[in-house]
Design an enzyme around this catalytic site. Structure first.
Site, PDB file in Angstrom:
ATOM      1  N   TYR A 196     -12.750 113.058  39.272  1.00  0.00           N
ATOM      2  CA  TYR A 196     -12.256 113.969  40.297  1.00  0.00           C
ATOM      3  C   TYR A 196     -10.728 114.054  40.300  1.00  0.00           C
ATOM      4  O   TYR A 196     -10.167 115.056  40.726  1.00  0.00           O
ATOM      5  CB  TYR A 196     -12.711 113.507  41.690  1.00  0.00           C
ATOM      6  CG  TYR A 196     -14.101 113.947  42.091  1.00  0.00           C
ATOM      7  CD1 TYR A 196     -15.211 113.574  41.361  1.00  0.00           C
ATOM      8  CD2 TYR A 196     -14.284 114.733  43.221  1.00  0.00           C
ATOM      9  CE1 TYR A 196     -16.486 113.963  41.749  1.00  0.00           C
ATOM     10  CE2 TYR A 196     -15.556 115.122  43.624  1.00  0.00           C
ATOM     11  CZ  TYR A 196     -16.654 114.736  42.879  1.00  0.00           C
ATOM     12  OH  TYR A 196     -17.901 115.122  43.275  1.00  0.00           O
TER      13      TYR A 196
ATOM     14  N   LYS B 299     -22.499 103.938  33.164  1.00  0.00           N
ATOM     15  CA  LYS B 299     -22.985 104.473  31.888  1.00  0.00           C
ATOM     16  C   LYS B 299     -22.301 103.655  30.795  1.00  0.00           C
ATOM     17  O   LYS B 299     -21.595 104.182  29.921  1.00  0.00           O
ATOM     18  CB  LYS B 299     -22.652 105.980  31.802  1.00  0.00           C
ATOM     19  CG  LYS B 299     -23.316 106.717  30.645  1.00  0.00           C
ATOM     20  CD  LYS B 299     -24.818 106.866  30.781  1.00  0.00           C
ATOM     21  CE  LYS B 299     -25.406 107.473  29.530  1.00  0.00           C
ATOM     22  NZ  LYS B 299     -26.881 107.530  29.535  1.00  0.00           N
TER      23      LYS B 299
ATOM     24  N   ASP C 134     -28.622 107.255  34.357  1.00  0.00           N
ATOM     25  CA  ASP C 134     -29.820 108.073  34.108  1.00  0.00           C
ATOM     26  C   ASP C 134     -31.079 107.321  34.557  1.00  0.00           C
ATOM     27  O   ASP C 134     -31.979 107.892  35.171  1.00  0.00           O
ATOM     28  CB  ASP C 134     -29.914 108.536  32.642  1.00  0.00           C
ATOM     29  CG  ASP C 134     -29.721 107.418  31.626  1.00  0.00           C
ATOM     30  OD1 ASP C 134     -29.326 106.300  32.016  1.00  0.00           O
ATOM     31  OD2 ASP C 134     -29.972 107.663  30.426  1.00  0.00           O
TER      32      ASP C 134
ATOM     33  N   ASP D 222     -21.659 111.047  43.906  1.00  0.00           N
ATOM     34  CA  ASP D 222     -21.860 112.392  44.453  1.00  0.00           C
ATOM     35  C   ASP D 222     -23.289 112.841  44.156  1.00  0.00           C
ATOM     36  O   ASP D 222     -24.004 113.333  45.028  1.00  0.00           O
ATOM     37  CB  ASP D 222     -20.841 113.352  43.807  1.00  0.00           C
ATOM     38  CG  ASP D 222     -20.991 114.772  44.307  1.00  0.00           C
ATOM     39  OD1 ASP D 222     -21.172 114.964  45.525  1.00  0.00           O
ATOM     40  OD2 ASP D 222     -20.937 115.707  43.474  1.00  0.00           O
TER      41      ASP D 222
ATOM     42  N   ASP E 105     -26.832 112.928  46.905  1.00  0.00           N
ATOM     43  CA  ASP E 105     -27.653 114.116  47.174  1.00  0.00           C
ATOM     44  C   ASP E 105     -29.117 113.820  46.862  1.00  0.00           C
ATOM     45  O   ASP E 105     -30.021 114.215  47.599  1.00  0.00           O
ATOM     46  CB  ASP E 105     -27.199 115.318  46.322  1.00  0.00           C
ATOM     47  CG  ASP E 105     -26.172 116.202  47.032  1.00  0.00           C
ATOM     48  OD1 ASP E 105     -25.395 115.660  47.838  1.00  0.00           O
ATOM     49  OD2 ASP E 105     -26.148 117.421  46.774  1.00  0.00           O
TER      50      ASP E 105
HETATM   51  C1  IPM Z   1     -19.510 115.666  48.762  1.00  0.00           C
HETATM   52  C2  IPM Z   1     -19.198 117.058  48.274  1.00  0.00           C
HETATM   53  C3  IPM Z   1     -17.760 117.090  47.755  1.00  0.00           C
HETATM   54  C4  IPM Z   1     -17.661 116.116  46.596  1.00  0.00           C
HETATM   55  C5  IPM Z   1     -17.255 118.502  47.380  1.00  0.00           C
HETATM   56  C6  IPM Z   1     -17.360 119.470  48.527  1.00  0.00           C
HETATM   57  C7  IPM Z   1     -15.859 118.475  46.844  1.00  0.00           C
HETATM   58  O1  IPM Z   1     -20.124 117.444  47.309  1.00  0.00           O
HETATM   59  O2  IPM Z   1     -18.795 115.187  49.674  1.00  0.00           O
HETATM   60  O3  IPM Z   1     -20.457 115.065  48.271  1.00  0.00           O
HETATM   61  O4  IPM Z   1     -17.973 116.475  45.452  1.00  0.00           O
HETATM   62  O5  IPM Z   1     -17.270 114.978  46.836  1.00  0.00           O
HETATM   63 MG    MG Z   2     -21.739 116.065  47.105  1.00  0.00          MG
END
Ligand code: IPM
Ligand code: MG
Length: 358
Positions: free
Chosen positions: A141, A189, A221, A245, A249
């Site tokens: 990032y 990884k 993975d 990240d 999710d």
């Molecule tokens: C998160 C989001 C952010 C990230 C984006 C909006 C930049 O996906 O907080 O998980 O990638 O960190």
């Molecule tokens: Mg995210």
């Protein structure tokens, strides 16, 4: 207690869930006798629309002067064609970095009664309780150099981690595990990446200071597969920025909905608290957003930034009670014979229960 809280609603459903979060904060203040001064600032696409940069100087100043920061969400597809610095996401990336908020805690657990809300079998998800500890201010990032070649025919990013960056996030994961199931799975990884080999080495070294914690290592993975097939095997997952990240999710899908997940970004000058979900432009303004991730982030704010443990627990209990009473937003599996409720009704159901807390 007197506390100043910076509110950054941002874009899309970020605005709706920030309204729910601020009502929850006011309910806690009334119920427990605190004075919270809530100060709202523009951020992300909302700031760009107002002719400003994604993270205006006034917003950053307000955040640095606050005791805690609550952020709704940033992102709007209308800025998709813009360069990175002119996109709403730049705000959050810059804010995390300016604060030095390197430790991102993303808990995901299955609320009782929501075992069948996601796409996995209830017997697989029952009892899942994972904490993703994501490194937040390093890795791909932020690594330099980054850019697009002059001829536009290639682009590059750099994944970079220092020993110090890995040590400090590893310590957060081990300390967190001590308060939970005493297991850390470090995800990397290391079969391919130098940064991951360093990561594994440093995490192992830090782990020696925590003989009471059971440390394991997994490739990312394999973890992505196992978390979806045997999610109960995880307690604390420690990982770098991009892997965290993605895996956070995925953990949203496992526990029933991304809309349920809260987060805390700590270790910096001021704590930053935000739901894990994004701005969801497709449902923005339709009273459909699940406010639980946002209200759960309020609980994390109370616990981590203000050290108000009983208040944090009261907020979490209120969420659990609203769910037990059968309230479901559209992202959750409805109870047979009951209709789903809107975002506002869900928030009201939770807030009423905060106001009834002992
Ligand atoms: C998160 C989001 C952010 C990230 C984006 C909006 C930049 O996906 O907080 O998980 O990638 O960190
Ligand atoms: Mg995210």
């Amino acid at each position: 207690m007197n506390a100043t809280i910076a509110l950054l609603p941002g874009d899309g459903i970020g605005r709706e869930v920030t309204a729910a979060a601020s009502s929850a904060l006011m309910a806690v203040a009334d119920q427990f006798g605190h004075a919270f001064d809530l100060q709202a600032y523009d951020v992300g696409g909302a700031a760009l629309d107002a002719g400003q940069v994604p993270l205006p100087a006034e917003t950053l100043k307000g955040c640095l002067a606050a005791d805690a920061i609550f952020l709704g969400a940033v992102g709007n597809p209308k800025f998709d064609g813009e360069p990175p610095a002119r996109r709403p996401e730049a705000a959050i990336l810059q804010l995390r970095r300016e604060l030095g908020a390197y430790a991102n805690l993303r808990p995901a657990y299955v609320w009782p009664g929501l075992e069948d809300s996601g796409s996995l079998k209830p017997e697989v998800v029952k009892g899942v309780d994972v904490l993703v500890v994501r490194e937040l201010t390093g890795g791909l990032y932020y690594g330099q150099p980054r850019g697009v070649a002059e001829d536009g025919q290639s682009a590059f990013n750099t994944m970079r981690y220092s020993v110090e960056e890995i040590e400090r996030i590893a310590a957060v994961a081990f300390e967190s595990a001590r308060l939970r199931g005493k297991r850390v799975t470090s995800v990397d990884k290391a079969n391919v990446l130098e940064t991951s080999r360093l990561w594994r080495q440093v995490v192992t070294d830090v782990g020696e200071r925590y003989p009471d914690i059971d440390l394991g290592h997994e490739y990312v993975d394999a973890c992505a597969l196992l978390i979806a097939s045997k999610p109960r095997r995880y307690d604390v997952i420690l990982t770098e920025n991009l892997f965290g990240d993605i895996l956070s999710d995925e953990s949203g899908a496992i526990v029933g909905s991304l809309g349920l997940l809260p987060s805390a970004s700590i270790g910096g000058k001021v704590g930053l608290f935000e739901p894990v979900h994004g701005s969801a432009p497709d449902i923005a303004g339709h009273d459909k957003a699940n406010p639980i991730g946002a209200i759960g982030s309020v609980a994390m704010l109370l616990r981590h930034a203000l050290k108000l443990d009983a208040e944090a627990t009261a907020v979490e209990q209120a969420i659990g009670e609203a769910l037990t009473a059968g309230y479901r937003t559209v992202d959750l599996m409805p109870i047979p014979g009951k209709s789903p409720v809107g975002s506002k009704s869900m928030a009201t159901a939770i807030i009423e229960r905060i106001r009834a807390a002992a």
